[in-house]
Design a protein around this motif. Structure first.
Motif, PDB file in Angstrom:
ATOM      1  N   LYS A   3      -6.884   5.425  -3.245  1.00  0.00           N
ATOM      2  CA  LYS A   3      -7.199   4.254  -2.420  1.00  0.00           C
ATOM      3  C   LYS A   3      -8.682   4.148  -2.124  1.00  0.00           C
ATOM      4  N   GLU A   4      -9.416   5.154  -2.535  1.00  0.00           N
ATOM      5  CA  GLU A   4     -10.827   5.196  -2.210  1.00  0.00           C
ATOM      6  C   GLU A   4     -11.591   4.000  -2.794  1.00  0.00           C
ATOM      7  N   THR A   5     -12.400   3.375  -1.990  1.00  0.00           N
ATOM      8  CA  THR A   5     -13.200   2.253  -2.483  1.00  0.00           C
ATOM      9  C   THR A   5     -14.680   2.447  -2.151  1.00  0.00           C
ATOM     10  N   LYS A  21     -15.767  -5.111  -3.612  1.00  0.00           N
ATOM     11  CA  LYS A  21     -15.114  -3.880  -3.189  1.00  0.00           C
ATOM     12  C   LYS A  21     -14.507  -3.273  -4.446  1.00  0.00           C
ATOM     13  N   ALA A  22     -14.894  -2.048  -4.749  1.00  0.00           N
ATOM     14  CA  ALA A  22     -14.482  -1.452  -6.012  1.00  0.00           C
ATOM     15  C   ALA A  22     -13.588  -0.244  -5.775  1.00  0.00           C
ATOM     16  N   ARG A  23     -12.447  -0.252  -6.421  1.00  0.00           N
ATOM     17  CA  ARG A  23     -11.566   0.918  -6.334  1.00  0.00           C
ATOM     18  C   ARG A  23     -12.020   1.964  -7.333  1.00  0.00           C
ATOM     19  N   ASP A  26     -11.213   2.060 -11.218  1.00  0.00           N
ATOM     20  CA  ASP A  26     -11.233   0.748 -11.871  1.00  0.00           C
ATOM     21  C   ASP A  26     -12.506   0.637 -12.690  1.00  0.00           C
ATOM     22  N   VAL A  31     -13.510  -5.102 -10.973  1.00  0.00           N
ATOM     23  CA  VAL A  31     -14.104  -5.386  -9.666  1.00  0.00           C
ATOM     24  C   VAL A  31     -14.456  -6.866  -9.550  1.00  0.00           C
ATOM     25  N   GLU A  34     -11.049  -8.749  -9.347  1.00  0.00           N
ATOM     26  CA  GLU A  34     -10.302  -8.543  -8.103  1.00  0.00           C
ATOM     27  C   GLU A  34     -10.991  -9.139  -6.894  1.00  0.00           C
ATOM     28  N   ASN A  35     -12.305  -9.211  -6.934  1.00  0.00           N
ATOM     29  CA  ASN A  35     -13.035  -9.793  -5.808  1.00  0.00           C
ATOM     30  C   ASN A  35     -13.283 -11.283  -6.021  1.00  0.00           C
ATOM     31  N   LYS A  98     -16.915   7.625  -7.075  1.00  0.00           N
ATOM     32  CA  LYS A  98     -17.268   7.691  -5.657  1.00  0.00           C
ATOM     33  C   LYS A  98     -18.760   7.577  -5.415  1.00  0.00           C
ATOM     34  N   GLU A 101     -21.258   4.178  -4.455  1.00  0.00           N
ATOM     35  CA  GLU A 101     -21.405   3.447  -3.199  1.00  0.00           C
ATOM     36  C   GLU A 101     -22.786   2.799  -3.133  1.00  0.00           C
TER      37      GLU A 101
END
Ligand code: FES
Length: 118
Positions: A3-5, A21-23, A26, A31, A34-35, A98, A101
């Motif tokens: 679930k980390e975004t 917002k990127a999972r 993915d 991204v 989805e956005n 991760k 960010e």
């Protein structure tokens, strides 16, 4: 966990900055989709490595930090991209991690869809 975004930003030629917002896990085309980011013609082949409309330009340090090197197939397709740089990748081939960010990537103007004869 899955679930980390992270937040990534797509900078357009006119300077506008589209947040996404990127999972983690993915790819960068997901991204954009989805956005619901409004980038003209982006991702025309839906990630099947048959266009080059998902061309993105990374900052040097970000490019060097990408976990996966481009495959030969990606490089061949990138060759057809408009405005190719040393830090270019195809968004649909870049997996979100991760440490992305706050990542900023440039969306080059003048999208070339390799599927369309010019
Ligand atoms: Fe077509 Fe990435 S969406 S190559």
């Amino acid at each position: 966990d899955q679930k980390e975004t992270v937040m990534v930003y797509f900078i357009q030629e006119d300077g506008s900055k589209l947040p996404g917002k990127a999972r983690v896990g993915d790819n960068l085309l997901d991204v954009v989709v989805e956005n619901d980011l409004d980038i003209d013609g982006f991702g025309a082949c839906e990630g099947t490595l048959a266009c080059s409309t998902c061309h993105l330009i990374f900052k040097k340090k970000d490019y060097d930090n990408l976990p996966e090197a481009p495959t030969d197939e990606e490089l061949d397709m990138l060759d057809l991209a408009y405005g190719l740089t040393e830090e270019s990748r195809l968004g649909c081939q870049v997996i979100v991690t991760k440490d992305m960010e706050g990542l900023e990537v440039r969306v080059p103007q003048g999208i070339a869809d390799a599927r369309e004869p010019s």
